[in-house]
Design a protein around this motif. Structure first.
Motif, PDB file in Angstrom:
ATOM      1  N   VAL A  77       5.620   7.812 -11.104  1.00 54.35           N
ATOM      2  CA  VAL A  77       6.208   7.622  -9.777  1.00 54.35           C
ATOM      3  C   VAL A  77       6.990   6.309  -9.722  1.00 54.35           C
ATOM      4  CG1 VAL A  77       5.757   7.480  -7.314  1.00 54.35           C
ATOM      5  CG2 VAL A  77       4.302   8.892  -8.759  1.00 54.35           C
TER       6      VAL A  77
ATOM      7  N   LYS B  12       3.483   0.048  -6.800  1.00 56.64           N
ATOM      8  CA  LYS B  12       2.897  -0.133  -5.476  1.00 56.64           C
ATOM      9  C   LYS B  12       2.213  -1.486  -5.429  1.00 56.64           C
ATOM     10  CE  LYS B  12      -0.938   2.195  -4.458  1.00 56.64           C
ATOM     11  NZ  LYS B  12      -1.877   3.212  -3.914  1.00 56.64           N
TER      12      LYS B  12
ATOM     13  N   MET C 112       2.295   3.099 -10.750  1.00 59.09           N
ATOM     14  CA  MET C 112       2.022   4.478 -10.359  1.00 59.09           C
ATOM     15  C   MET C 112       2.701   5.353 -11.400  1.00 59.09           C
ATOM     16  SD  MET C 112       0.333   3.934  -7.607  1.00 59.09           S
ATOM     17  CE  MET C 112       0.215   5.517  -6.785  1.00 59.09           C
ATOM     18  N   ARG C 113       1.958   5.682 -12.414  1.00 60.67           N
ATOM     19  CA  ARG C 113       2.542   6.412 -13.539  1.00 60.67           C
ATOM     20  C   ARG C 113       3.226   7.695 -13.065  1.00 60.67           C
ATOM     21  NH1 ARG C 113       2.216   6.806 -19.301  1.00 60.67           N
ATOM     22  NH2 ARG C 113       1.712   4.596 -19.398  1.00 60.67           N
TER      23      ARG C 113
ATOM     24  N   GLU D 133      -0.718  -3.505  -3.929  1.00 58.33           N
ATOM     25  CA  GLU D 133      -1.997  -3.208  -3.296  1.00 58.33           C
ATOM     26  C   GLU D 133      -2.999  -4.280  -3.699  1.00 58.33           C
ATOM     27  OE1 GLU D 133      -4.130   1.043  -2.624  1.00 58.33           O
ATOM     28  OE2 GLU D 133      -4.004   0.347  -4.698  1.00 58.33           O
TER      29      GLU D 133
ATOM     30  N   ASN E 119       0.794  -1.240   0.000  1.00 56.57           N
ATOM     31  CA  ASN E 119       0.000   0.000   0.000  1.00 56.57           C
ATOM     32  C   ASN E 119       0.819   1.279   0.000  1.00 56.57           C
ATOM     33  OD1 ASN E 119      -2.458  -1.407   0.052  1.00 56.57           O
ATOM     34  ND2 ASN E 119      -2.298  -1.622   2.274  1.00 56.57           N
ATOM     35  N   ILE E 120       2.104   1.143  -0.188  1.00 58.48           N
ATOM     36  CA  ILE E 120       2.927   2.343  -0.249  1.00 58.48           C
ATOM     37  C   ILE E 120       3.496   2.487  -1.652  1.00 58.48           C
ATOM     38  CG2 ILE E 120       5.055   3.407   0.587  1.00 58.48           C
ATOM     39  CD1 ILE E 120       4.473   2.105   3.290  1.00 58.48           C
ATOM     40  N   ALA E 121       3.320   3.665  -2.209  1.00 59.44           N
ATOM     41  CA  ALA E 121       3.847   3.929  -3.547  1.00 59.44           C
ATOM     42  C   ALA E 121       5.353   4.070  -3.464  1.00 59.44           C
ATOM     43  CB  ALA E 121       3.223   5.192  -4.109  1.00 59.44           C
TER      44      ALA E 121
ATOM     45  N   LEU F  27      -0.592  12.087 -11.925  1.00 60.28           N
ATOM     46  CA  LEU F  27       0.495  12.686 -11.145  1.00 60.28           C
ATOM     47  C   LEU F  27       0.236  14.150 -10.825  1.00 60.28           C
ATOM     48  CD1 LEU F  27       3.485  12.380 -10.103  1.00 60.28           C
ATOM     49  CD2 LEU F  27       4.142  13.325 -12.301  1.00 60.28           C
TER      50      LEU F  27
ATOM     51  N   GLY G  20       0.475   6.006   0.060  1.00 62.62           N
ATOM     52  CA  GLY G  20      -0.075   5.261  -1.056  1.00 62.62           C
ATOM     53  C   GLY G  20      -0.404   6.119  -2.262  1.00 62.62           C
ATOM     54  N   ARG G  21      -0.325   7.434  -2.074  1.00 65.03           N
ATOM     55  CA  ARG G  21      -0.665   8.371  -3.139  1.00 65.03           C
ATOM     56  C   ARG G  21      -2.071   8.117  -3.648  1.00 65.03           C
ATOM     57  NH1 ARG G  21       2.135  11.050  -6.876  1.00 65.03           N
ATOM     58  NH2 ARG G  21       3.930  12.073  -6.011  1.00 65.03           N
ATOM     59  N   THR G  22      -2.950   7.879  -2.733  1.00 67.27           N
ATOM     60  CA  THR G  22      -4.325   7.655  -3.161  1.00 67.27           C
ATOM     61  C   THR G  22      -5.250   8.652  -2.482  1.00 67.27           C
ATOM     62  OG1 THR G  22      -4.590   6.060  -1.391  1.00 67.27           O
ATOM     63  CG2 THR G  22      -4.040   5.192  -3.552  1.00 67.27           C
TER      64      THR G  22
END
Lengths: 226, 226
Positions: A219, A222, A216-217, A224, A171-173, B157, B143-145
DNA sequence: TAATTATTATATATTATAAATGTGAATTAT
DNA sequence: ATAATTCACATTTATAATATATAATAATTA
């Protein structure tokens, strides 16, 4: 940390009692030895129970360094050396022999407990969670094996490390930079697209569950489960 | 941990160089100060960049304790004290002032790096786990969510960065200039109308709550929950 | 001062371009 | 011989700049 066995080795009874009291208050079980020989004896008998040794350097008969060396021949058990003021010059020497930490006398209870807990967290913590499960993806850290829905899959070294890193950070990018710094050696300066290749292979090997590795485009990636 | 800034304060140049070399090898960016006054000066200027301070106790002009006290008045930045042999009796005293760790000289590179990394992991790591809530809009920075009323929404982004910037500056009117300088790269000189497009998309994705992004005519935008 | 118009700023939809990633194969290292 | 990396090309997606519509403010006039 209840019931974890700690062996205290010190020739001064006062000192042993002091340490014992602090640690007992935190719920640890304490074993004591008044010299190096007794320490080895007790260690031999309770090898698999003892999780940490607090070892005084200056002792009659067998000193701390000798005890350290003997124990290190057969065990990686964490050892904290208790040094009197002015003995710090031995630190480097000791680390090479496998000392995990030093505490110099006089010390505060706070420090003693803090260091003991830090080390136990590190060492016991790891062993407890050797096998983790992520919705059908099972990773056995001890055996370095991974299975998906009960079926074992073969991962290469990097693939395994990369997957583990992603799972550990569920759950972490994670940016490509971070991934490179953690999965690859710090001195690796290759193409960050290398990651992509490995991701692709891992996804493929994970089959249906490969989709849990999210892109994660802009970035990175991740893990999940949804 | 690449590019994290660490400030080393020690009057001995040799010592600074030694530490610098070890930490630089691990990818950290190093700032140096040769006495307490310079340390405070640099800290004042680079406050938000520096993530850790290695602070020698014995220094001319302003000693380590004084520097520690001053910095602690305004910041919780992790501080590791470098103590010479025999100064250990101050440990408890220092912990009360907010010392995070001690390293006594002479130390091994292993210890230095290990303690630095442990602390950074603790402190930097925490920040990543921040989840903030703005009246139904939940942003998970790790998580960048983002989710609105429990439903996850997908942001690109720029959209994410822009929304985060607005949220971080809740109730503050942000000019287009400021937004460009903070959300876009400093070397971007495009049409500031580009912002509008992104604002539009974010508003749309936020649904009903899109109205919290207020238009400040002639200025820019502001996030305000009413 | 109210009504009307002109001006300017922002909203929205669309589109061409740029950038990031996926992919499979080739190359290089171990 | 296997794994790791790089490469080249395909594909996807994001982005910034369009064009046009709408709204807000200012200016003008009655």
């Amino acid at each position: 940390m209840n019931g974890v066995n700690i062996l205290i080795v010190d020739d001064e009874e006062r000192m042993r009692k002091l340490i014992k009291d602090f640690l007992a208050a935190k719920g640890y079980s304490i074993l004591e030895a008044e010299d190096g020989e007794k320490a080895l004896e007790i260690f031999e008998r309770k090898k698999d129970k003892i999780k940490l040794i607090l070892l005084d350097v200056m002792m009659p008969k067998l000193d701390g360094w000798s005890v350290l060396r003997q124990i290190r021949q057969e065990s990686k058990i964490p050892i904290i050396m208790l040094t009197a003021r002015g003995e710090e010059q031995d630190e480097l020497f000791g680390f090479e022999l496998g000392v995990d930490e030093y505490i110099s006398k006089p010390f505060s209870p706070k420090i003693l407990v803090a260091r003991v807990e830090a080390i136990l967290k590190r060492t016991c913590g790891d062993k407890q969670n050797e096998v983790k499960e992520y919705n059908g993806i099972i990773i056995d850290e001890a055996g370095r094996t991974v299975s998906v829905d009960g079926k074992a899959i073969e991962l290469s070294l990097r693939e395994y490390e990369l997957l583990k890193y992603l799972l550990d950070n569920e759950n972490i990018a994670l940016s490509r930079d971070k991934i490179l710094n953690n999965v690859w050696n710090y001195d690796y300066y290759g193409d960050s697209r290398t990651i992509d290749s490995h991701i692709k292979k891992i996804r493929h090997k994970l089959g249906k569950k490969g989709k849990y590795i999210k892109t994660m485009r802009g970035v990175g990636y991740k893990f999940e489960m949804k």
